[in-house]
Design a protein around this motif. Structure first.
Motif: not given
Length: 211
Positions: A151-180
């Motif tokens: 899975v991936s998780n991190g920071i998402g950048f949205f408009n005021d209503s939280g409905s439109t995403c303008g960008g993101a910085i995420v860490h993409q896990d590729k299995g095992g000890s959160n390495i990705g």
């Protein structure tokens, strides 16, 4: 007046019960019935919002203390009259506060140069992530992903209503000890974020290409 009925003490004014103490020691203000056995103080008003006001004079601090009989101030919520902030304490130490402008600080306001830094600020005094990158306790912000799934998780950048995403910085896990991979996204049109750069777990950098 005050009357006793079935091991319950009722306080009445104007012929109406205003407060009650039941046989379990629970106190009800504006009500004689409790929703939960753990409700030891219940304030209820059927016509308007129910409020509990703790007012201090001479610009003193107003506090709601939550603790045991040996140290009643071990946990508390305090209104600070000097800077109009709401402060939350555990073990008699400030852990989080909300400033008069709505800004939230995680940590102690006494450890930062001003109480109004951004909408969310994290006090990192005494924490040095660079000295030990493998120690989660040294960071100001930590994302704890599921280490057993991709899975991936991190920071998402949205408009005021939280409905439109303008960008993101995420860490993409590729299995095992959160390495990705660390992945950067931007959106050229409304709500269409696309990968623009990826740094994989080996340090390779890819531009506008996913892997």
């Amino acid at each position: 007046g005050i009357n006793f009925a079935s091991d319950t003490v009722n306080i009445n004014t104007g012929g109406i019960t205003r407060a009650t103490v039941d046989s379990s020691g629970r106190v009800g203000i504006g009500t004689t019935s409790f929703n939960d056995a753990a409700e030891y103080l219940l304030v209820k008003n059927d016509s308007t919002a129910a409020n509990i006001s703790i007012v201090a004079s001479n610009d003193a601090h107003s506090s709601l203390n939550l603790g045991d009989e040996d140290d009643f101030n071990i946990q508390k919520i305090r209104s600070d009259h000097t800077d109009n902030s709401l402060q939350f304490f555990t073990d008699n130490t400030e852990r989080l506060s909300i400033g008069s402008g709505g800004n939230v600080l995680i940590g102690s306001r006494s450890d930062v140069s001003t109480s109004d830094i951004g909408r969310l600020a994290i006090d990192c005094r005494g924490r040095d992530a660079g000295a030990n990158l493998g120690n989660a306790a040294q960071y100001g912000l930590v994302f704890c992903n599921d280490p057993g799934t991709n899975v991936s998780n991190g920071i998402g950048f949205f408009n005021d209503s939280g409905s439109t995403c303008g960008g993101a910085i995420v860490h993409q896990d590729k299995g095992g000890s959160n390495i990705g991979d660390l992945v950067f996204y931007t959106s050229a049109t409304s709500d269409t974020p696309l990968e623009r750069m990826r740094i994989d777990s080996s340090g390779n950098v890819g531009i506008a290409a996913s892997s």
